[in-house]
Scaffold this active site. Sequence first.
Site, PDB file in Angstrom:
ATOM      1  N   LYS A  99       0.871  -1.177   0.000  1.00  0.00           N
ATOM      2  CA  LYS A  99       0.000   0.000   0.000  1.00  0.00           C
ATOM      3  C   LYS A  99       0.912   1.232   0.000  1.00  0.00           C
ATOM      4  O   LYS A  99       1.802   1.336   0.856  1.00  0.00           O
ATOM      5  CB  LYS A  99      -0.863   0.020   1.261  1.00  0.00           C
ATOM      6  CG  LYS A  99      -2.005  -0.962   1.222  1.00  0.00           C
ATOM      7  CD  LYS A  99      -3.019  -0.652   2.304  1.00  0.00           C
ATOM      8  CE  LYS A  99      -4.263  -1.504   2.220  1.00  0.00           C
ATOM      9  NZ  LYS A  99      -4.221  -2.760   1.515  1.00  0.00           N
ATOM     10  N   ASP A 133      -1.338  -2.025  -4.168  1.00  0.00           N
ATOM     11  CA  ASP A 133      -2.769  -2.047  -3.843  1.00  0.00           C
ATOM     12  C   ASP A 133      -3.377  -0.694  -4.183  1.00  0.00           C
ATOM     13  O   ASP A 133      -2.664   0.308  -4.242  1.00  0.00           O
ATOM     14  CB  ASP A 133      -2.966  -2.235  -2.329  1.00  0.00           C
ATOM     15  CG  ASP A 133      -2.713  -3.666  -1.872  1.00  0.00           C
ATOM     16  OD1 ASP A 133      -2.432  -4.529  -2.713  1.00  0.00           O
ATOM     17  OD2 ASP A 133      -2.792  -3.896  -0.653  1.00  0.00           O
ATOM     18  N   GLN A 162      -9.949  -0.299  -9.444  1.00  0.00           N
ATOM     19  CA  GLN A 162     -11.228  -0.721  -8.849  1.00  0.00           C
ATOM     20  C   GLN A 162     -12.401  -0.463  -9.803  1.00  0.00           C
ATOM     21  O   GLN A 162     -12.637   0.679 -10.216  1.00  0.00           O
ATOM     22  CB  GLN A 162     -11.439   0.063  -7.555  1.00  0.00           C
ATOM     23  CG  GLN A 162     -10.371  -0.192  -6.503  1.00  0.00           C
ATOM     24  CD  GLN A 162     -10.147   0.993  -5.586  1.00  0.00           C
ATOM     25  OE1 GLN A 162     -10.206   2.143  -6.022  1.00  0.00           O
ATOM     26  NE2 GLN A 162      -9.874   0.733  -4.321  1.00  0.00           N
ATOM     27  N   ARG A 183      -4.206  -5.300 -11.706  1.00  0.00           N
ATOM     28  CA  ARG A 183      -5.049  -6.221 -10.947  1.00  0.00           C
ATOM     29  C   ARG A 183      -6.414  -5.539 -10.842  1.00  0.00           C
ATOM     30  O   ARG A 183      -6.537  -4.482 -10.238  1.00  0.00           O
ATOM     31  CB  ARG A 183      -4.489  -6.452  -9.558  1.00  0.00           C
ATOM     32  CG  ARG A 183      -5.419  -7.342  -8.722  1.00  0.00           C
ATOM     33  CD  ARG A 183      -5.263  -7.093  -7.243  1.00  0.00           C
ATOM     34  NE  ARG A 183      -3.922  -7.391  -6.826  1.00  0.00           N
ATOM     35  CZ  ARG A 183      -3.319  -6.772  -5.807  1.00  0.00           C
ATOM     36  NH1 ARG A 183      -3.934  -5.841  -5.129  1.00  0.00           N
ATOM     37  NH2 ARG A 183      -2.093  -7.072  -5.474  1.00  0.00           N
ATOM     38  N   LYS A 186     -13.187  -5.262  -7.544  1.00  0.00           N
ATOM     39  CA  LYS A 186     -14.425  -4.463  -7.523  1.00  0.00           C
ATOM     40  C   LYS A 186     -14.238  -3.197  -6.698  1.00  0.00           C
ATOM     41  O   LYS A 186     -14.763  -2.148  -7.033  1.00  0.00           O
ATOM     42  CB  LYS A 186     -15.580  -5.300  -6.973  1.00  0.00           C
ATOM     43  CG  LYS A 186     -16.006  -6.407  -7.928  1.00  0.00           C
ATOM     44  CD  LYS A 186     -17.283  -7.092  -7.474  1.00  0.00           C
ATOM     45  CE  LYS A 186     -17.573  -8.295  -8.350  1.00  0.00           C
ATOM     46  NZ  LYS A 186     -18.740  -9.067  -7.863  1.00  0.00           N
ATOM     47  N   GLY A 187     -13.506  -3.269  -5.581  1.00  0.00           N
ATOM     48  CA  GLY A 187     -13.300  -2.092  -4.728  1.00  0.00           C
ATOM     49  C   GLY A 187     -13.881  -2.321  -3.350  1.00  0.00           C
ATOM     50  O   GLY A 187     -14.975  -2.860  -3.221  1.00  0.00           O
TER      51      GLY A 187
HETATM   52  P1  FDA Z   1     -18.365 -10.113  -4.560  1.00  0.00           P
HETATM   53  O1  FDA Z   1     -18.226  -9.208  -3.391  1.00  0.00           O
HETATM   54  O2  FDA Z   1     -19.547  -9.929  -5.461  1.00  0.00           O
HETATM   55  O3  FDA Z   1     -18.292 -11.587  -4.047  1.00  0.00           O
HETATM   56  C1  FDA Z   1     -18.540 -12.701  -4.885  1.00  0.00           C
HETATM   57  C2  FDA Z   1     -18.702 -13.922  -4.003  1.00  0.00           C
HETATM   58  O4  FDA Z   1     -17.447 -14.223  -3.396  1.00  0.00           O
HETATM   59  C3  FDA Z   1     -19.663 -13.705  -2.814  1.00  0.00           C
HETATM   60  O5  FDA Z   1     -20.972 -14.008  -3.172  1.00  0.00           O
HETATM   61  C4  FDA Z   1     -19.098 -14.642  -1.788  1.00  0.00           C
HETATM   62  O6  FDA Z   1     -19.552 -15.936  -2.039  1.00  0.00           O
HETATM   63  C5  FDA Z   1     -17.609 -14.595  -2.046  1.00  0.00           C
HETATM   64  N1  FDA Z   1     -16.939 -13.613  -1.187  1.00  0.00           N
HETATM   65  C6  FDA Z   1     -16.480 -12.369  -1.544  1.00  0.00           C
HETATM   66  N2  FDA Z   1     -15.890 -11.756  -0.514  1.00  0.00           N
HETATM   67  C7  FDA Z   1     -15.992 -12.629   0.535  1.00  0.00           C
HETATM   68  C8  FDA Z   1     -15.561 -12.574   1.883  1.00  0.00           C
HETATM   69  N3  FDA Z   1     -14.924 -11.526   2.382  1.00  0.00           N
HETATM   70  N4  FDA Z   1     -15.840 -13.652   2.666  1.00  0.00           N
HETATM   71  C9  FDA Z   1     -16.463 -14.747   2.184  1.00  0.00           C
HETATM   72  N5  FDA Z   1     -16.882 -14.841   0.901  1.00  0.00           N
HETATM   73  C10 FDA Z   1     -16.653 -13.801   0.098  1.00  0.00           C
HETATM   74  N6  FDA Z   1      -9.839  -3.948  -2.958  1.00  0.00           N
HETATM   75  C11 FDA Z   1      -9.364  -2.686  -3.015  1.00  0.00           C
HETATM   76  O7  FDA Z   1     -10.142  -1.719  -2.893  1.00  0.00           O
HETATM   77  N7  FDA Z   1      -8.015  -2.465  -3.204  1.00  0.00           N
HETATM   78  C12 FDA Z   1      -7.140  -3.495  -3.391  1.00  0.00           C
HETATM   79  O8  FDA Z   1      -5.928  -3.258  -3.572  1.00  0.00           O
HETATM   80  C13 FDA Z   1      -7.639  -4.823  -3.370  1.00  0.00           C
HETATM   81  N8  FDA Z   1      -6.811  -5.898  -3.578  1.00  0.00           N
HETATM   82  C14 FDA Z   1      -7.360  -7.145  -3.763  1.00  0.00           C
HETATM   83  C15 FDA Z   1      -6.560  -8.193  -4.193  1.00  0.00           C
HETATM   84  C16 FDA Z   1      -7.124  -9.429  -4.483  1.00  0.00           C
HETATM   85  C17 FDA Z   1      -6.261 -10.556  -4.981  1.00  0.00           C
HETATM   86  C18 FDA Z   1      -8.534  -9.620  -4.314  1.00  0.00           C
HETATM   87  C19 FDA Z   1      -9.186 -10.932  -4.638  1.00  0.00           C
HETATM   88  C20 FDA Z   1      -9.317  -8.582  -3.849  1.00  0.00           C
HETATM   89  C21 FDA Z   1      -8.761  -7.349  -3.556  1.00  0.00           C
HETATM   90  N9  FDA Z   1      -9.545  -6.293  -3.113  1.00  0.00           N
HETATM   91  C22 FDA Z   1      -9.022  -5.014  -3.144  1.00  0.00           C
HETATM   92  C23 FDA Z   1     -10.927  -6.526  -2.599  1.00  0.00           C
HETATM   93  C24 FDA Z   1     -11.994  -6.298  -3.681  1.00  0.00           C
HETATM   94  O9  FDA Z   1     -12.111  -4.933  -3.975  1.00  0.00           O
HETATM   95  C25 FDA Z   1     -13.369  -6.809  -3.229  1.00  0.00           C
HETATM   96  O10 FDA Z   1     -13.781  -6.077  -2.099  1.00  0.00           O
HETATM   97  C26 FDA Z   1     -13.411  -8.296  -2.883  1.00  0.00           C
HETATM   98  O11 FDA Z   1     -12.641  -9.048  -3.774  1.00  0.00           O
HETATM   99  C27 FDA Z   1     -14.867  -8.815  -2.929  1.00  0.00           C
HETATM  100  O12 FDA Z   1     -15.379  -8.678  -4.208  1.00  0.00           O
HETATM  101  P2  FDA Z   1     -15.564  -9.903  -5.226  1.00  0.00           P
HETATM  102  O13 FDA Z   1     -14.987  -9.486  -6.539  1.00  0.00           O
HETATM  103  O14 FDA Z   1     -15.004 -11.124  -4.678  1.00  0.00           O
HETATM  104  O15 FDA Z   1     -17.104  -9.999  -5.508  1.00  0.00           O
END
Ligand code: FDA
Length: 308
Positions: A99, A133, A162, A183, A186-187
């Site tokens: 970060k 990040d 994001q 990378r 969603k955010g």
């Molecule tokens: P979504 O939230 O729609 O989740 C899809 C499904 O995944 C859910 O229905 C659930 O089943 C499962 N799931 C998701 N999150 C879960 C949890 N916490 N516990 C249990 N199940 C869960 N954000 C950011 O703002 N800055 C960054 O630098 C990063 N870096 C980063 C790196 C990597 C490798 C990942 C995977 C994520 C990030 N993020 C991030 C976080 C990202 O912004 C986001 O908040 C999460 O990935 C959750 O969003 P999804 O895309 O998984 O979809």
Amino acid sequence: MSIMRSVLLAGAESVWLRERAMRYPFVRRSVSRFMPGESMTEALEACRRQQAERGTGAILTHLGENLETLEEADAVTRHYLELLDRIEAVRLDAQVSVKLTQLGLDLGRDACSEHLAELAARAQAHGTFLWIDMESSKYVDATLDVYRRVKVRTPRLGVCLQAYLHRTAADVESLLPLAPAIRLVKGAYREPPDVAFPKKADVDENYLRLAERLLRPGLPPGTFLGIGTHDERIVTRLQALVTERRLNADAFEFEMLYGIQRQLQARLVREGAPLRVLISYGEFWFPWYMRRLAERPANVLFVLKSML
Ligand code: FDA
């Protein structure tokens, strides 16, 4: 944004709550689902297990507190240099993600760029990769500026973007001439509607649109997409897209957080899809953990179960 998500994200910023919650053993127990340990050694061990048992690489990140002095940013830089050296010494397939506020972004872009450049040069010398990040929206301009400055010197550097931000499509276009590694996530922060799409459906649609753009044939060689999501619908759609476009496995990978969607992770491994798992460690896990709860408020039930 749901009320529960807003409340949890507001809680992530509360010092009062942090100081209390971190003391409770049941909170610490529930954190262990997403974090294998607080120390560098525990994180490296989780990384080794991940590689040996599941065949996936890792990305390591250290969760730190807000900084007030450049000396603190120097110490964080030294911590990450040690991490890069230890990864190299035991030959793990692990990258590092940082970060920029931890490298002194609030104290000036020049000092932060120097810290980042030192880490990127060490990562490059070890033949590995460094990620940045993305934090809350007020840091996006500064983060992309520092990314551009350092990327010209050390190409093995990627940045997170994001999909919930209205500006991200324009950011992607402006970065593409650099052959960036992006990378896409969603955010995870609390943002107002003029800055970020408030509806999840719009974020998901924008995610797919941006990923499709970053997987289009004919982009500058070296352009790379880290598909950072646990959303099975999006993962499946993008798997179909890379197959249809016959994209090389060096143009993309799936990236997920440790402990989340383990079955989906296992499915990707079985299908031979490139997957990397991000492992966080450190003592300052409270705001990061609250963001994990906000992503899936049902996780709060696990915390309550741990309490009992
Ligand atoms: P979504 O939230 O729609 O989740 C899809 C499904 O995944 C859910 O229905 C659930 O089943 C499962 N799931 C998701 N999150 C879960 C949890 N916490 N516990 C249990 N199940 C869960 N954000 C950011 O703002 N800055 C960054 O630098 C990063 N870096 C980063 C790196 C990597 C490798 C990942 C995977 C994520 C990030 N993020 C991030 C976080 C990202 O912004 C986001 O908040 C999460 O990935 C959750 O969003 P999804 O895309 O998984 O979809």
